[in-house]
Structures are given as structure tokens and as C-alpha cells.
Design a protein around this motif. Structure first.
Motif, short mmCIF file in Angstrom:
data_model
loop_
_atom_site.label_atom_id
_atom_site.label_comp_id
_atom_site.label_asym_id
_atom_site.label_seq_id
_atom_site.Cartn_x
_atom_site.Cartn_y
_atom_site.Cartn_z
N HIS A 127 78.10 82.81 37.20
CA HIS A 127 78.89 83.26 36.01
C HIS A 127 78.25 82.95 34.73
CE1 HIS A 127 83.06 83.95 34.01
NE2 HIS A 127 82.25 82.93 33.12
N THR A 128 78.04 83.62 33.68
CA THR A 128 77.50 83.47 32.54
C THR A 128 78.05 84.24 31.58
OG1 THR A 128 75.54 83.10 31.17
CG2 THR A 128 75.67 84.97 32.69
N ARG A 129 78.40 83.58 30.52
CA ARG A 129 79.12 84.21 29.24
C ARG A 129 78.62 83.68 28.03
NH1 ARG A 129 85.18 86.34 28.23
NH2 ARG A 129 84.42 88.10 26.83
N GLY A 153 70.66 84.07 44.85
CA GLY A 153 71.99 84.15 44.70
C GLY A 153 72.34 85.57 43.65
N VAL A 154 73.16 85.56 43.05
CA VAL A 154 73.67 86.73 42.29
C VAL A 154 74.25 86.53 40.84
CG1 VAL A 154 76.12 86.60 43.50
CG2 VAL A 154 75.34 88.77 42.53
N MET A 155 73.89 87.28 40.07
CA MET A 155 74.62 87.03 38.75
C MET A 155 75.74 87.97 38.58
SD MET A 155 72.11 85.10 37.37
CE MET A 155 72.61 85.13 35.65
N HIS A 156 76.85 87.26 38.70
CA HIS A 156 78.08 88.03 39.02
C HIS A 156 78.55 88.87 37.77
CE1 HIS A 156 82.48 86.95 38.26
NE2 HIS A 156 81.64 85.98 37.94
N CYS A 157 79.31 89.68 37.86
CA CYS A 157 79.99 90.44 36.67
C CYS A 157 79.17 90.57 35.49
CB CYS A 157 81.40 89.64 36.32
SG CYS A 157 82.40 90.85 35.31
N PHE A 158 77.86 91.19 35.74
CA PHE A 158 76.92 91.05 34.80
C PHE A 158 77.25 91.96 33.51
CE2 PHE A 158 72.66 91.95 32.90
CZ PHE A 158 72.06 90.67 32.92
N SER A 176 74.93 91.85 39.72
CA SER A 176 76.26 92.61 40.29
C SER A 176 77.05 93.04 39.16
CB SER A 176 77.15 91.53 41.03
OG SER A 176 78.50 92.09 41.58
N PHE A 177 77.50 94.43 39.43
CA PHE A 177 78.25 95.16 38.33
C PHE A 177 79.72 95.20 38.81
CE2 PHE A 177 73.77 96.19 37.67
CZ PHE A 177 73.66 96.01 36.47
N SER A 178 80.51 95.06 37.86
CA SER A 178 82.04 95.18 37.89
C SER A 178 82.54 96.25 37.30
CB SER A 178 82.59 93.71 37.18
OG SER A 178 82.41 93.95 36.04
N GLY A 179 83.90 96.55 37.13
CA GLY A 179 84.45 97.67 36.54
C GLY A 179 84.17 97.75 35.02
N MET A 201 70.82 95.10 43.50
CA MET A 201 72.36 95.56 43.01
C MET A 201 73.30 95.17 44.09
SD MET A 201 73.46 99.00 41.25
CE MET A 201 72.41 99.01 39.77
N LEU A 202 74.42 94.49 43.42
CA LEU A 202 75.68 94.49 44.15
C LEU A 202 76.65 95.11 43.38
CD1 LEU A 202 75.42 90.59 45.43
CD2 LEU A 202 74.84 92.77 46.61
N ILE A 203 77.82 95.49 44.09
CA ILE A 203 79.01 95.74 43.05
C ILE A 203 80.35 94.69 43.51
CG2 ILE A 203 78.31 98.07 42.90
CD1 ILE A 203 80.04 98.91 45.56
N GLU A 204 81.43 94.78 42.70
CA GLU A 204 82.29 93.80 42.48
C GLU A 204 83.41 94.33 41.91
OE1 GLU A 204 80.28 90.53 40.12
OE2 GLU A 204 82.23 90.13 39.79
#
Ligand SMILES: [Zn+2]
Ligand SMILES: [Zn+2]
Length: 259
Positions: A127-129, A153-158, A176-179, A201-204
């Protein structure tokens, strides 16, 4: 078939209606969900969900936004990650948006997770913000990436720039891309998603937060990841089936789950 690579179905608003949530996943052709741990006190519930439901996997970690919570050490994370349904370390990372002041403790906590990932061979959920520079620097310093013998790993909610995505992908990470990517205002992020190859790419959902269009503002849940997938397929001009198949294959590959 779609996979929600990041959700928090243990959070009370979702945990209270699990039968409905699993019904909606089925209805939307969402086959699996990864329930992501945010602190150690909640971990037993996260693990219990993974043990109860064959299509739910889980992670162990302490979120950077949780300041007043027991601090994990490498040994503890290693021990908790031994379970076969614990497929990742996290979520971890840096968040300079939510918290201010001296955040050295956040960076130390992040390093602890990376060390646990290297030692266990289980990939990181990052998680990075408002902290991408330090995030990438610490990932490099600690050898988080597969390029440095880490588990990747994965960079989530990119939500970062293409430059940050590329730096992470160079270390073997997935994006990983979110809504958020479906929001009308997210033009820059949509340009990033166009440039990230499907193979990375991942989706979440990151549910219960961040419901995709057309459910923006409502409570999110794993079944809605289909809408993230549909949006990305049309954005990238690929058949929906291709996007669904590739992001699912990426999920199984990254988290070393047999199909
Ligand atoms: Zn997060
Ligand atoms: Zn999350």
C-alpha cells in the motif's frame, strides 16, 4: 472468471452479510477473493474466513495507517504465514497522506514486512499513498523484488504515476487496479492502466471501500470486481475473456495457488 485480489470481508459491515456476498460473487462470476490482514488482533478472523471458505485466501500483516496497534516482528510474521492459506505478507507499505509527523516507525514496520517476505518466500501486498519515492527506495534497499532474490508482490489499489509502476514492475511486481480506475476523474490513472501490460495486472475491490462505477459511493464487495475488469478490458481494447483469464492467471502465479 474474475478474482478479487484484495478485499476486507472480515470488516464488520461485510462480515455481517457473508452469505449474500458469496452469492453475489457467484452471480458475477468472481471465483476467488484474497482477504487482506490489516493488524494482528484481527488476524484470527481473517484466517478463520480462509479456513472456512475454499475460495478465500488470506495474508498476514499490519497496515501503515494503524499506529496504535501491536508492532509485528519478523519471527511473528513468519510464524503466522506458515499456514497453507496464508499466501502473502501485508498489507504493508507507507502512507504519508493519512498520517503526519515523524513516520520512521512506518518505514521500520515496512522493512520488517519485507524481511518476513524474503524469509518466507511469500509475496508482498504493498500500500503506498503520497509516499512513492520512499516506498520504491525501501523496496530496493531491502531487496523486495524478484530481481533481488525477494518474493515480489503487488502494488495494490494503484494510484501512482507510470514511472512508479515501471519501477515496481522492474522489481518483478504486479500492479493492481481498483474501482478508482473507473472514476470519471481518474484520467491519469487510466493512462497508466493502458500502459501496464496485461501480464503484470491484477484487479481488486479493496472492499468495503471504493466501489467502482456504477456503484460509486455505495458499499463495495468482491462481486463488484467484475466492473473493474469490464472497465479495464474496454480501456485496453481487449476481449473481456482475455482480461479475466490473464488477471486470474497472474493471481494464481503470484500467490502460488494451484488452480
Ligand atoms: Zn491499502
Ligand atoms: Zn486494503
Amino acid at each position: 472468471m474474475f478474482i478479487d485480489s484484495h478485499c476486507h470481508i472480515n470488516f464488520p459491515e461485510l462480515a455481517a452479510r457473508l452469505p449474500e456476498i458469496f452469492g453475489k460473487m457467484q452471480e458475477n462470476n468472481v471465483s476467488h477473493a484474497l482477504c487482506v490482514s490489516v493488524d494482528l488482533p484481527d488476524f484470527p478472523q481473517v484466517l478463520a474466513l480462509a479456513e472456512q471458505y475454499p475460495n478465500v485466501y488470506a495474508s498476514v500483516g499490519v497496515h501503515p495507517d494503524y499506529e496504535e496497534t501491536p508492532e509485528p516482528d519478523v519471527g511473528q510474521l513468519l510464524q503466522l504465514s506458515q499456514h497453507p492459506k496464508i499466501v502473502a505478507i501485508g498489507e504493508t507499505g507507507l502512507d504519508y497522506y493519512r498520517l503526519e509527523g515523524d513516520l520512521e516507525w512506518q518505514r521500520e514496520r515496512f522493512r520488517t514486512h519485507i524481511r518476513a517476505s524474503r524469509a518466507s518466500g511469500k509475496p508482498l501486498i504493498i500500500h503506498t499513498r503520497s509516499a512513492s519515492e520512499d516506498t520504491i527506495r525501501i523496496m530496493r534497499e531491502e531487496g523486495a523484488g524478484t530481481d533481488a532474490g525477494g518474493a515480489g508482490g503487488v502494488m495494490h489499489c494503484f494510484t501512482e504515476s507510470l514511472q512508479v509502476a515501471e519501477a515496481a514492475m522492474e522489481m518483478g511486481f504486479y500492479i493492481s487496479f481498483s474501482g478508482i480506475v473507473t472514476f470519471k476523474s481518474a484520467k491519469e490513472l487510466q493512462a497508466v492502466a493502458r500502459a501496464v501490460p496485461l501480464e503484470r495486472m491484477l484487479i481488486e475491490t479493496d472492499s468495503p471501500y471504493l466501489a467502482p462505477v456504477p456503484f460509486r459511493g455505495k458499499m463495495n464487495e468482491p462481486g463488484l470486481v467484475r466492473h473493474v475488469g469490464e472497465f479495464l478490458a474496454s480501456l485496453k481494447e481487449v476481449p473481456l475473456e482475455t482480461l479475466a483469464e490473464q488477471t486470474s492467471a497472474n493471481f494464481f502465479n503470484l500467490f502460488k495457488i494451484a488452480r
